[in-house]
Design an enzyme around this catalytic site. Structure first.
Site, mmCIF file in Angstrom:
data_model
loop_
_atom_site.group_PDB
_atom_site.id
_atom_site.type_symbol
_atom_site.label_atom_id
_atom_site.label_comp_id
_atom_site.label_asym_id
_atom_site.label_seq_id
_atom_site.Cartn_x
_atom_site.Cartn_y
_atom_site.Cartn_z
ATOM 1 N N ASP A 1 -21.315 28.305 -8.014
ATOM 2 C CA ASP A 1 -21.729 27.916 -6.654
ATOM 3 C C ASP A 1 -20.848 28.554 -5.586
ATOM 4 O O ASP A 1 -20.948 28.225 -4.412
ATOM 5 C CB ASP A 1 -21.722 26.382 -6.517
ATOM 6 C CG ASP A 1 -20.305 25.778 -6.638
ATOM 7 O OD1 ASP A 1 -19.350 26.526 -6.952
ATOM 8 O OD2 ASP A 1 -20.172 24.561 -6.424
ATOM 9 N N GLU B 1 -15.525 23.266 -2.903
ATOM 10 C CA GLU B 1 -16.968 23.400 -3.100
ATOM 11 C C GLU B 1 -17.656 23.811 -1.792
ATOM 12 O O GLU B 1 -17.044 23.728 -0.720
ATOM 13 C CB GLU B 1 -17.532 22.059 -3.599
ATOM 14 C CG GLU B 1 -16.924 21.566 -4.912
ATOM 15 C CD GLU B 1 -17.398 22.342 -6.141
ATOM 16 O OE1 GLU B 1 -17.955 23.451 -6.010
ATOM 17 O OE2 GLU B 1 -17.199 21.826 -7.269
ATOM 18 N N HIS C 1 -17.478 28.388 -5.475
ATOM 19 C CA HIS C 1 -16.201 27.716 -5.176
ATOM 20 C C HIS C 1 -15.010 28.558 -5.613
ATOM 21 O O HIS C 1 -15.105 29.379 -6.528
ATOM 22 C CB HIS C 1 -16.146 26.301 -5.778
ATOM 23 C CG HIS C 1 -16.034 26.219 -7.264
ATOM 24 N ND1 HIS C 1 -16.575 25.196 -7.997
ATOM 25 C CD2 HIS C 1 -15.414 27.014 -8.187
ATOM 26 C CE1 HIS C 1 -16.292 25.363 -9.273
ATOM 27 N NE2 HIS C 1 -15.595 26.459 -9.413
ATOM 28 N N ASP D 1 -5.301 23.929 -9.190
ATOM 29 C CA ASP D 1 -5.968 22.628 -9.132
ATOM 30 C C ASP D 1 -5.750 21.831 -10.415
ATOM 31 O O ASP D 1 -5.257 22.356 -11.417
ATOM 32 C CB ASP D 1 -7.481 22.814 -8.875
ATOM 33 C CG ASP D 1 -8.103 23.914 -9.725
ATOM 34 O OD1 ASP D 1 -7.523 24.257 -10.780
ATOM 35 O OD2 ASP D 1 -9.161 24.429 -9.346
#
Ligand code: PGA
Length: 243
Positions: free
Chosen positions: A136, A143, A138, A67
């Site tokens: 979280d 997400e 991800h 990413d």
């Protein structure tokens, strides 16, 4: 999912680097998927040492990064392009033509995403993908709520991710709110996946991941669909896993 727990971060990094080294020795033309973040830094440090000791060469290896922040130029000190060059690529014998990372400056994210997918296909896919995990859940910048069939795309960062990543920026407002990321389906096409998790702040999400069935609110649970995944944790990250 195979779970491996190491005593501390140093041992985790050693193990991850050894697994990557073995993969390169087995296939000098390895197509390696890499990640940024604090977690793989120790692994990259060991890989650099292994290169310097003459144990491995990256001369024929191809790297695809997961990413890139949207809106940051490759030479921006917080861009993932810069991170990779600074923390690994400039210190090994990789051919820069064999390093691919999503384009954070594209004015056509859809087209650029398709091109990234096509490049990965041209190399017959990623052989070994290294992943971190967000607090979280991800993977990449996929997400909670991201479809498991997602391909490379422009993603919105969750507010918890912006908060977590603000440690690298002057303040939270400086953190880009979007990123170009491989999708979950892109990641799942890697032949082998190694997810690294270190530290107490990852303990809750790692325990959830190991207990969970597939749930789009926990993106890393998509890895349960894959038949060659290793989760490599240190003791702190593993501390809430029920035995
Ligand atoms: P970290 O990031 O390695 O900096 O904890 C992991 C991630 O957000 O994927």
């Amino acid at each position: 999912m195979k779970i491996v727990i190491k005593d501390n971060y140093q041992e985790l990094s050693e193990k991850a680097a050894l697994l990557i080294k073995e993969a390169i020795l087995n296939n000098p033309k390895l197509v390696l998927g890499l990640a940024t973040g604090s977690t793989p830094l120790g692994t990259y440090k060991r890989l650099i040492e292994m290169y310097q000791e003459g144990e491995i060469s990256f001369a024929e290896v191809t790297i695809f990064n997961l990413d890139e922040y949207f809106g940051l130029a490759p030479d921006h000190p917080q861009s993932y392009n810069y991170f990779m060059k600074h923390n690994l690529l400039s210190k090994i014998d990789i051919n820069y033509d064999n390093f691919y990372i999503p384009d954070g400056l594209t004015d056509d994210p859809d087209k650029s995403s398709l091109e990234y997918e096509e490049k990965i296909k041209k190399f017959n896919g990623i052989d070994l993908q290294i992943l971190g995990i967000g607090s979280d859940g991800h993977i990449g910048f996929n997400e909670p709520g991201t479809s498991f069939s997602s391909r490379t795309h422009l993603a919105n960062l969750a507010s918890s991710t912006i908060k977590d990543n603000s440690r690298f920026f002057e303040n939270e407002r400086e953190v880009p709110s979007q990123a170009m990321t491989m999708g979950i389906a892109t990641i799942l096409e890697a032949k082998e996946i190694l997810l690294l998790a270190s530290g107490i702040n990852k303990s809750e999400i790692c325990a959830k991941l190991i207990d969970a069935s597939k749930d789009i609110m926990l993106p890393a649970s998509a890895l349960k669909e894959h038949d060659n995944v290793t989760i490599l944790l240190d003791k702190e990250a593993a501390s809430q896993i029920k035995t």
